[in-house]
Design an enzyme around this catalytic site. Structure first.
Site, PDB file in Angstrom:
ATOM      1  CG  ASN A   7      -1.791   1.204   1.333  1.00  0.00           C
ATOM      2  OD1 ASN A   7      -1.827   2.017   0.407  1.00  0.00           O
ATOM      3  ND2 ASN A   7      -2.505   1.340   2.442  1.00  0.00           N
ATOM      4  CD1 TRP A   8       3.640   1.115  -2.998  1.00  0.00           C
ATOM      5  CD2 TRP A   8       3.637   2.394  -4.832  1.00  0.00           C
ATOM      6  NE1 TRP A   8       4.416   0.488  -3.932  1.00  0.00           N
ATOM      7  CE2 TRP A   8       4.431   1.257  -5.080  1.00  0.00           C
ATOM      8  CE3 TRP A   8       3.490   3.338  -5.859  1.00  0.00           C
ATOM      9  CZ2 TRP A   8       5.084   1.044  -6.299  1.00  0.00           C
ATOM     10  CZ3 TRP A   8       4.128   3.123  -7.076  1.00  0.00           C
ATOM     11  CH2 TRP A   8       4.920   1.990  -7.287  1.00  0.00           C
ATOM     12  CE  LYS A   9      -0.327   3.223   4.894  1.00  0.00           C
ATOM     13  NZ  LYS A   9      -0.336   3.377   6.351  1.00  0.00           N
ATOM     14  CG  HIS A  90      -6.078   1.985   5.090  1.00  0.00           C
ATOM     15  ND1 HIS A  90      -5.628   2.933   5.985  1.00  0.00           N
ATOM     16  CD2 HIS A  90      -5.075   1.088   4.937  1.00  0.00           C
ATOM     17  CE1 HIS A  90      -4.393   2.615   6.348  1.00  0.00           C
ATOM     18  NE2 HIS A  90      -4.037   1.497   5.728  1.00  0.00           N
ATOM     19  CD  GLU A  92      -3.089   5.565   6.649  1.00  0.00           C
ATOM     20  OE1 GLU A  92      -3.009   5.515   5.416  1.00  0.00           O
ATOM     21  OE2 GLU A  92      -2.233   5.060   7.414  1.00  0.00           O
ATOM     22  CD  GLU A 161      -3.563  -2.282   7.432  1.00  0.00           C
ATOM     23  OE1 GLU A 161      -2.453  -2.514   6.933  1.00  0.00           O
ATOM     24  OE2 GLU A 161      -4.196  -1.234   7.208  1.00  0.00           O
ATOM     25  N   GLY A 167       2.295   2.599  11.196  1.00  0.00           N
ATOM     26  CA  GLY A 167       3.236   3.718  11.110  1.00  0.00           C
ATOM     27  C   GLY A 167       3.927   4.066  12.415  1.00  0.00           C
ATOM     28  CB  SER A 207       4.987  -1.365  12.400  1.00  0.00           C
ATOM     29  OG  SER A 207       4.535  -0.062  12.675  1.00  0.00           O
ATOM     30  N   GLY A 228       2.769  -0.818   4.477  1.00  0.00           N
ATOM     31  CA  GLY A 228       2.685   0.597   4.134  1.00  0.00           C
ATOM     32  C   GLY A 228       4.052   1.164   3.789  1.00  0.00           C
TER      33      GLY A 228
HETATM   34  P1  13P Z   1       2.773   0.795   7.853  1.00  0.00           P
HETATM   35  O1  13P Z   1       3.347  -0.453   7.260  1.00  0.00           O
HETATM   36  O2  13P Z   1       3.415   2.037   7.348  1.00  0.00           O
HETATM   37  O3  13P Z   1       2.691   0.720   9.360  1.00  0.00           O
HETATM   38  O4  13P Z   1       1.262   0.899   7.324  1.00  0.00           O
HETATM   39  C1  13P Z   1       0.440  -0.210   7.404  1.00  0.00           C
HETATM   40  C2  13P Z   1      -0.770   0.068   6.613  1.00  0.00           C
HETATM   41  O5  13P Z   1      -1.566   0.913   6.943  1.00  0.00           O
HETATM   42  C3  13P Z   1      -0.946  -0.706   5.367  1.00  0.00           C
HETATM   43  O6  13P Z   1      -2.202  -0.502   4.820  1.00  0.00           O
END
Ligand code: 13P
Length: 245
Positions: A7-9, A90, A92, A161, A167, A207, A228
């Site tokens: 997930n490149w966000k 998600h 976010e 998650e 993060g 993470s 992420g």
């Molecule tokens: P991180 O790997 O940056 O903690 O993010 C996880 C995430 O939200 C994947 O969708």
């Protein structure tokens, strides 16, 4: 087969960087047995699907088919690019865009109806009792999958998650992720049929990096990881693909 979902966000912001990251990811993915699915921001999806063709996912989609919906990306737009997956629910999007369980449910149903595979994200903000998966996880599953026909469940993958692990560098333990996977499968089993629930693929996200990825993917009952920030670092992600194999 294990799944490594990137997930490149909104970390990657130029075509140049997207292309470099994608090429490195693809080359490593070609040499392994796991399914690597890259989920870039919308503007980079055509590059991945048209020029190089590998499994790709979108990070969101709208539930209506077309019309006056400024700013939205529809299912047909994704299907016309041969995008197979979409991440929905998600944390976010729940947090910054106030997506409710009801909105997520509409998106899940529309995406499945359109033939896309859904990566549904669920997870709690806090864990009060150390080793107990909070009820909110089951509540999200029930609300987000309400009305999904049982014939479509095989196209749903759930990503557990826990929000506190995203993060932060504080990943959950593989044992807890395994407990969460069981809880998720049981919840879906109660909604439909035990066997159907047991067949659902569950990923862990929060993470995950090259140091801990094997602990998760090698743990019984965890089908893979949703990554992420580590998926946007070329050396780190290619190392993870190599390790998982
Ligand atoms: P991180 O790997 O940056 O903690 O993010 C996880 C995430 O939200 C994947 O969708």
């Amino acid at each position: 087969m294990k799944y490594l979902v990137a997930n490149w966000k909104s970390y990657i912001t130029s075509h140049k960087d997207a292309k470099a990251l994608f090429l490195a990811t693809r080359d490593e993915a070609d040499a392994c047995l796991s399914e690597v699915i890259v989920c870039p921001p919308f503007p980079f999806l055509p590059d991945i699907k048209q020029d190089w063709d590998m499994a790709a996912g979108a990070q969101d989609v709208f539930w209506e088919t077309k019309g006056a919906y400024t700013g939205e990306v529809t299912l047909d737009m994704l299907r016309n690019l041969n995008v197979e997956y979409v991440i929905l629910g998600h944390s976010e999007r729940r947090k910054y865009f106030e997506e409710s369980d009801e909105v997520i449910n509409k998106k899940v149903k529309a995406a499945l109806k359109a033939g896309l595979k859904v990566i549904l994200c669920v997870g709690e903000k806090q864990r009060k009792e150390k080793n107990v998966i909070p009820k909110i996880v089951a509540e999200q599953i029930k609300a987000n999958l309400a009305g999904v026909p049982k014939t479509k469940i095989h196209n749903v993958m759930v990503a557990y998650e826990p929000i506190w692990a995203i993060g932060t560098g504080l990943s959950d333990t593989p044992e807890n992720a395994h407990q969460a996977a069981l809880y998720i499968r049981k919840t879906i089993g109660k909604m439909y049929h035990t066997k159907l629930g047991m067949g659902v693929k569950v990923l862990y996200g929060g993470s995950v990096n090259s140091k801990n990825v094997l602990e998760f993917v090698n743990y019984h009952g965890i089908d893979g990881v949703l990554v992420g920030s580590a998926s946007t670092k070329k050396d780190e992600f290619t190392k993870m693909i190599k390790l998982v194999g």
